[in-house]
Scaffold this active site. Structure first.
Site, short mmCIF file in Angstrom:
data_model
loop_
_atom_site.label_atom_id
_atom_site.label_comp_id
_atom_site.label_asym_id
_atom_site.label_seq_id
_atom_site.Cartn_x
_atom_site.Cartn_y
_atom_site.Cartn_z
N HIS A 136 61.11 83.75 26.12
CA HIS A 136 60.90 84.91 25.25
C HIS A 136 60.70 84.51 23.78
O HIS A 136 60.34 85.35 22.97
CB HIS A 136 62.07 85.91 25.39
CG HIS A 136 62.14 86.47 26.78
ND1 HIS A 136 61.66 87.71 27.11
CD2 HIS A 136 62.57 85.91 27.94
CE1 HIS A 136 61.80 87.91 28.42
NE2 HIS A 136 62.35 86.82 28.94
N ASP A 196 64.63 91.61 29.93
CA ASP A 196 65.30 91.23 31.17
C ASP A 196 66.57 92.05 31.42
O ASP A 196 67.50 91.60 32.09
CB ASP A 196 65.62 89.73 31.16
CG ASP A 196 64.36 88.88 31.06
OD1 ASP A 196 63.24 89.46 31.10
OD2 ASP A 196 64.47 87.65 30.94
ZN LIG Z 1 65.93 86.06 30.08
#
Ligand SMILES: [Zn+2]
Length: 255
Positions: free
Chosen positions: A61, A133
């Site tokens: 990310h 997430d």
């Molecule tokens: Zn993650």
């Protein structure tokens, strides 16, 4: 005018997003899994990057951030709780704080569970929430750092947003999530028809992200721990939703 939101596939199965205010021209990047596809999207749209909003510290990310900032200096915002392990932040935020992208205001929601310090960005006027997430299409992130009850509480906050909110999550895991969902909620006709749509989209390489919160509420087992049919299927009639959620998450970990 609502934000114009572009979904950018990155790495094997990640998504990054550009959120562009057509009135001011300001543009935010949400997460930076890798630089190349994001730089290509900025070049193609001609949008001027003003902000980067980071959801959590995992490499998939943040890894592309430095190369993007070299070409497009921008203000970087992330969780104060994660500042020690995120790339350098210009703005540190926590639940209750707000961010702005052009003329749009977004609210920070703490969605810890997958990691402690994971945040989501909710833009109510654009009916969009960036969940990475935490809440995912037909699923939720694995609980690595927090606890399952904490993840359940985080998902409950997202479930309480308006039904017509679009959920911009961080990965293309929907088909695999759907196979598991069917083992928890096999009689759910909305789930069964959604799985057909997901299979059709994937066969044509179309992203299944974003999804609508109303679809998630109807078909995502991690938002349905209170559902009597699921509780009966799991042999947990009348159990509290947190315990049912823990059982579902444990089964997914072993699926
Ligand atoms: Zn993650």
């Amino acid at each position: 005018m609502p934000l114009d939101i572009l979904t950018i596939p990155c790495l094997a199965d990640n998504y990054a997003f550009l959120a562009h205010d057509p009135d001011t021209g300001d543009t935010a990047l949400i997460d930076a899994p890798e630089a190349a596809p994001i730089l290509a999207a900025l070049a193609e749209t001609g949008w001027k990057l003003t902000d980067v909003l980071i959801t959590h510290h995992h490499y998939d990310h943040v890894d592309g951030l430095q190369d993007i900032l070299t070409e497009h200096p921008a203000r970087v915002t992330g969780a104060s709780a994660d500042a020690h392990r995120l790339p350098a932040l210009d703005v540190q935020v926590a639940e209750g704080d707000q961010v702005t992208v052009g003329s749009e205001t977004g609210a920070i929601i703490d969605v810890s569970g997958h990691t402690v310090g994971h945040i989501a960005f909710h833009f109510p006027a654009s009916k969009a929430v960036f969940t990475a997430d935490s809440l995912m299409a037909l699923g939720c992130g694995r609980v690595f750092e927090g606890t399952k009850p904490q993840m359940h509480e985080s998902l409950q906050k997202l479930a309480a947003l308006p039904d017509d909110t679009r959920v911009y999550s961080g990965h293309e895991y929907t088909a695999a999530n759907g196979k598991f969902a069917l083992t928890i909620d096999p009689e759910n006709t909305e789930l069964i028809s959604r799985l057909r749509e997901v299979a059709d989209k994937r066969a044509s390489d179309i992203p299944t992200v974003p999804s609508l919160l109303s679809e998630e509420l109807a078909t995502n087992p991690f938002l349905r721990a209170h559902d009597p049919a699921i509780q009966t299927h799991l042999g947990m009639e009348g159990a509290n939703a947190t315990d049912v959620f823990k059982e579902i998450r444990t089964r997914k970990d072993n699926f």
